[in-house]
Design a protein around this motif. Structure first.
Motif, PDB file in Angstrom:
ATOM      1  N   ARG A   1       0.626  -6.674  -2.735  1.00 23.32           N
ATOM      2  CA  ARG A   1      -0.930  -6.357  -2.403  1.00 23.32           C
ATOM      3  C   ARG A   1      -1.300  -5.027  -2.038  1.00 23.32           C
ATOM      4  NH1 ARG A   1      -0.387 -11.934  -0.327  1.00 23.32           N
ATOM      5  NH2 ARG A   1      -1.071 -13.349  -1.859  1.00 23.32           N
ATOM      6  N   GLY A   2      -2.055  -4.133  -2.512  1.00 23.18           N
ATOM      7  CA  GLY A   2      -2.610  -2.926  -2.240  1.00 23.18           C
ATOM      8  C   GLY A   2      -1.568  -1.763  -2.753  1.00 23.18           C
ATOM      9  N   CYS A   3      -0.465  -2.098  -3.771  1.00 33.69           N
ATOM     10  CA  CYS A   3       0.232  -1.350  -4.368  1.00 33.69           C
ATOM     11  C   CYS A   3      -0.666  -0.776  -5.510  1.00 33.69           C
ATOM     12  CB  CYS A   3       1.459  -1.833  -4.951  1.00 33.69           C
ATOM     13  SG  CYS A   3       2.425  -0.703  -5.919  1.00 33.69           S
ATOM     14  N   ARG A   4      -0.593   0.709  -5.533  1.00 39.86           N
ATOM     15  CA  ARG A   4      -1.618   1.227  -6.681  1.00 39.86           C
ATOM     16  C   ARG A   4      -0.571   2.102  -7.701  1.00 39.86           C
ATOM     17  NH1 ARG A   4      -4.387  -1.723  -5.577  1.00 39.86           N
ATOM     18  NH2 ARG A   4      -6.444  -1.720  -4.294  1.00 39.86           N
ATOM     19  N   MET A   5       0.367   1.621  -8.262  1.00 41.33           N
ATOM     20  CA  MET A   5       1.435   2.381  -8.964  1.00 41.33           C
ATOM     21  C   MET A   5       1.361   2.028 -10.470  1.00 41.33           C
ATOM     22  SD  MET A   5       5.325   2.991  -7.618  1.00 41.33           S
ATOM     23  CE  MET A   5       5.959   1.331  -8.023  1.00 41.33           C
TER      24      MET A   5
ATOM     25  N   PRO B   1       0.904  -1.223  -0.184  1.00 37.66           N
ATOM     26  CA  PRO B   1      -0.021  -0.060   0.141  1.00 37.66           C
ATOM     27  C   PRO B   1       0.599   1.273  -0.137  1.00 37.66           C
ATOM     28  CG  PRO B   1      -1.007  -1.575   1.695  1.00 37.66           C
ATOM     29  CD  PRO B   1       0.438  -2.168   1.130  1.00 37.66           C
TER      30      PRO B   1
END
Length: 391
Positions: free
Chosen positions: A387-391, A137
């Motif tokens: 998980r949770g990475c928004r790149m 995240p």
């Protein structure tokens, strides 16, 4: 008078614009500023020193430069104290205006560093802390890791223990984020392959009163035990486990932190222990022997996984600087160069995932003759799921 002021004002603006354009592209003789925020006192001091040594070793191999530019170092002792982390990171970022921030060991401190790096758009390389959030995240274009995620070695061990035909397992760890993430990674792989965790046990960090848990393990009679402990606490656990006679009937497993840097303290109790990690003794690649020899000559001691992670942080930044023609001010180009790099590491070559975490081999190691000897590759080119990475 008015015309003179106007002319001076215009001239001032013109000069400011020239200065600004010079400022965005570093002069070739400027040194690149690298800020180390690592533990130099307390429990993790030896880890902080090993990371620093490894980084400086690679720079020395490049003739004292990275990307053809001389390096100036700034250091802050983070004391592994999350309460001081933001203030310490700001010293390097805002006061010293470093081009690169390198740190740290303690995951709680690293999470605060990542926040400061994101807010100030400062380039950060994490050379140890494995908190899944850093490349999950909290991922960001300017945040990289040269080490591992908590998930990686533990997931590999989960797969391996299932392959060994073990069915019922008990887990035990300190009750804090890294321990929990290690157990979660293990369970994900182990249960996916048909194994069952019959009991999860935790104790407060850094408590080392293991006796009640050993009694319960003996009563539960599992096929094996998976633990996350590190440092002196790990050495005590392994010795207590052997003293209780459990090592003869219930095999013990864990990620490599269980046996890294503390084999002397364990003595005979550690013999034959199997762990999983992204580095091991006796690796069969060209890079590792040369790295070990160079490190031993310079620092009069053998390198460990922490030294490798520091060395590779320098390699990673070097790749970025080369791509930007040695100009640290061209951050987008530096980042692009780091993202596409293939790092020739002593651990074996690795690349980076989209979340900037190493995609790397995880080794099965066994304690033999005071070393964590490589037995096999437990997981080839393992990528953290981010998980949770928004790149």
């Amino acid at each position: 008078m008015g015309h003179t002021l106007k002319g001076a004002f215009k001239l001032g603006i013109g000069m400011a614009l020239v200065a600004a354009s010079i400022g965005t592209s570093q002069a070739a003789d400027d040194k690149i500023k690298v800020g180390f925020m690592l533990p130099y006192t307390g429990t993790y001091a030896s880890l902080g020193n090993a990371i620093t040594n490894g980084f400086k070793q690679f720079v020395a191999e490049q003739g004292g430069k990275l990307g053809g530019r001389e390096i100036e170092y700034y250091t802050v002792d983070d004391e592994s104290d999350p309460a001081k982390a933001t203030e310490n990171a700001n010293k390097l970022v805002k006061r010293d205006k470093v081009d690169l921030l390198v740190g740290t060991v303690h995951s709680g401190v690293a999470l605060a560093m990542a926040k400061v790096a994101r807010e100030n758009k400062t380039l950060l390389i994490v050379p140890n802390a494995g908190a899944d959030e850093i490349t999950g995240p909290l991922c960001a274009p300017n945040v990289f890791r040269s080490s591992f995620s908590a998930w990686q070695p533990s997931y590999a061990m989960g797969q391996l223990m299932a392959q060994k035909g073990l069915k019922k397992v008990v887990t035990l760890t300190w009750k804090y984020s890294f321990g929990q993430q290690s157990v979660d990674g293990f369970k994900e792989a182990f249960e996916k392959s048909g194994g069952k965790v019959v009991k999860d046990m935790t104790l407060p960090f850094p408590n080392v009163e293991f006796q009640p848990f050993l009694t319960e393990i003996a009563a539960l009679k599992p096929d094996a035990v998976f633990v996350f402990f590190a440092g002196a606490g790990a050495a005590k656990f392994v010795k207590d486990y052997a003293a209780a006679g459990l090592n003869r009937s219930v095999p013990l497993y864990g990620p490599g932190f269980l046996t890294d840097g503390n084999l002397d303290a364990m003595g005979e109790a550690g013999k034959g222990l199997q762990t999983t990690l992204h580095y091991a003794d006796g690796l069969d690649n060209k890079k590792d022997p040369a790295f070990r020899l160079g490190y031993a000559k310079t620092y009069k001691m053998q390198p460990d996984v922490y030294a490798v992670q520091g060395y590779d942080a320098a390699q990673l930044y070097n790749a970025g600087l080369k791509a930007a023609g040695g100009d640290a001010g061209k951050q987008a180009e530096v980042i692009k160069g780091m993202e596409s790099a293939r790092i020739d590491s002593p651990r074996g070559a690795f690349t980076l995932s989209k979340a900037h975490n190493p995609v790397q081999d995880i080794y099965l190691r066994e304690v033999q003759g005071g070393q964590n000897k490589v037995i096999s590759v437990a997981a080839k080119g393992l990528a953290d799921p981010a998980r949770g990475c928004r790149m």
